[in-house]
Write a protein that holds these residues in place. Structure first.
Motif, short mmCIF file in Angstrom:
data_model
loop_
_atom_site.label_atom_id
_atom_site.label_comp_id
_atom_site.label_asym_id
_atom_site.label_seq_id
_atom_site.Cartn_x
_atom_site.Cartn_y
_atom_site.Cartn_z
N ALA A 89 0.83 -1.21 0.00
CA ALA A 89 0.00 0.00 0.00
C ALA A 89 0.86 1.26 0.00
O ALA A 89 0.60 2.22 -0.74
CB ALA A 89 -0.93 -0.02 1.20
N LEU A 113 -5.92 -3.18 0.52
CA LEU A 113 -5.15 -2.00 0.92
C LEU A 113 -4.63 -1.17 -0.25
O LEU A 113 -4.18 -0.04 -0.04
CB LEU A 113 -3.95 -2.45 1.78
N THR A 114 -4.69 -1.72 -1.46
CA THR A 114 -4.12 -1.00 -2.61
C THR A 114 -5.18 -0.75 -3.67
O THR A 114 -6.04 -1.61 -3.90
CB THR A 114 -2.95 -1.78 -3.24
#
Length: 285
Positions: free
Chosen positions: A162, A201-202
């Motif tokens: 991330a 998270l990304t």
């Protein structure tokens, strides 16, 4: 039809919940087979040249060949430079000459140096709108001159992924989650929980390297978890080229290389078609 960016193709894949195959080519026969399969199956496709292949064929020749095959077969192609490591000048030449996607692989360095090199690639590629793939974590096996011990391959840490995406601005992220380059010595064990966490998270599409030998069901399980680009190289190199040369050349009268070349085209097309059907990208154009 034309050469299109990785970002464009993967956005469509994200919306429609499929993955796009990224296939290594080593010469015109392989490239034609890849594009032929994409056209016949109405599938987006990523044609991927390693740095070693580019050194042999030349950046300009690769671009022109891809452009002309795109026109001939009526299919858009992402022309991608794979695993560019320690040669930012080659990456720049590929961008300047018309590649629509490049991968900068500085994953062997510490985090700060990986970010520095990747940001340089992103900044340069942005001049033409070329997409950039980065990598964090080590993917095992052998890819051109990149060698990583399978036992020591480091998996991607989700939180690091991330941060890396935020720090670099990459369009896609290659992650180490249990695959290796080359043929597997033991059955691959993908860490699906890790893939899911990285995806959560990304914001960018995830890339799975080392697609040769991964069970089809594992691909199908990984795609909804955010894997939208899947690399296949060794299978095309060995089964789509070396084995064709070995098995078919002795049968050819007067060793006519044109007949062998056609067999390579057909075998590569067959392999790519099989992957297209597994990845769910057929009839998406």
């Amino acid at each position: 039809m034309a050469l299109v960016t990785l970002k464009y193709v993967l956005e469509n894949a994200r919306k429609n919940k499929y993955a796009v195959g990224s296939f290594n080519f080593f010469g015109l026969e392989n490239l034609r087979g890849i594009v032929k399969a994409a056209s016949e199956n109405k599938s987006p496709v990523i044609a991927m040249a390693s740095t070693g292949a580019v050194k042999v064929m030349g950046e300009k020749v690769v671009v022109v060949a891809a452009e002309k095959l795109s026109e001939e077969y009526g299919v858009d192609i992402v022309l991608h430079l794979d695993h560019c490591k320690d040669d930012l000048e080659m990456l720049k030449r590929c961008v300047d000459n018309g590649f629509t996607s490049v991968m900068i692989d500085a994953s062997a360095y510490d985090y700060e140096e990986n970010v520095r090199q990747t940001r340089l690639a992103v900044e340069y590629a942005s001049r033409t709108g070329c997409s950039v793939e980065g990598e964090i974590g080590h993917i095992g096996g052998v890819e051109d001159e990149i060698v990583v011990s399978e036992c020591e391959a480091l998996f991607t840490v989700p939180e690091d992924a991330a941060r890396f995406v935020a720090d670099t601005g990459v369009d896609a992220l290659a992650v180490a989650v249990g695959t290796v380059h080359g043929f597997y010595k033991l059955p691959p064990k993908l860490d699906f929980d890790r893939i899911k966490k990285i995806h959560e998270l990304t914001p960018v599409p995830l890339v799975l390297h080392g697609g040769t030998g991964v069970p089809d069901d594992d691909f199908r399980k990984a795609i909804p978890l955010g894997v939208l680009k899947i690399n296949v190289g060794t299978e095309l190199k060995v089964n789509g080229y070396f084995n064709v040369m070995k098995d078919f050349t002795p049968q050819v009268k007067n060793s006519d290389p044109r007949k062998v070349a056609l067999k390579i085209v057909d075998k590569c097309s067959e392999i790519v078609t099989e992957k297209i059907n597994v990845f769910g990208s057929a009839d998406r154009l």
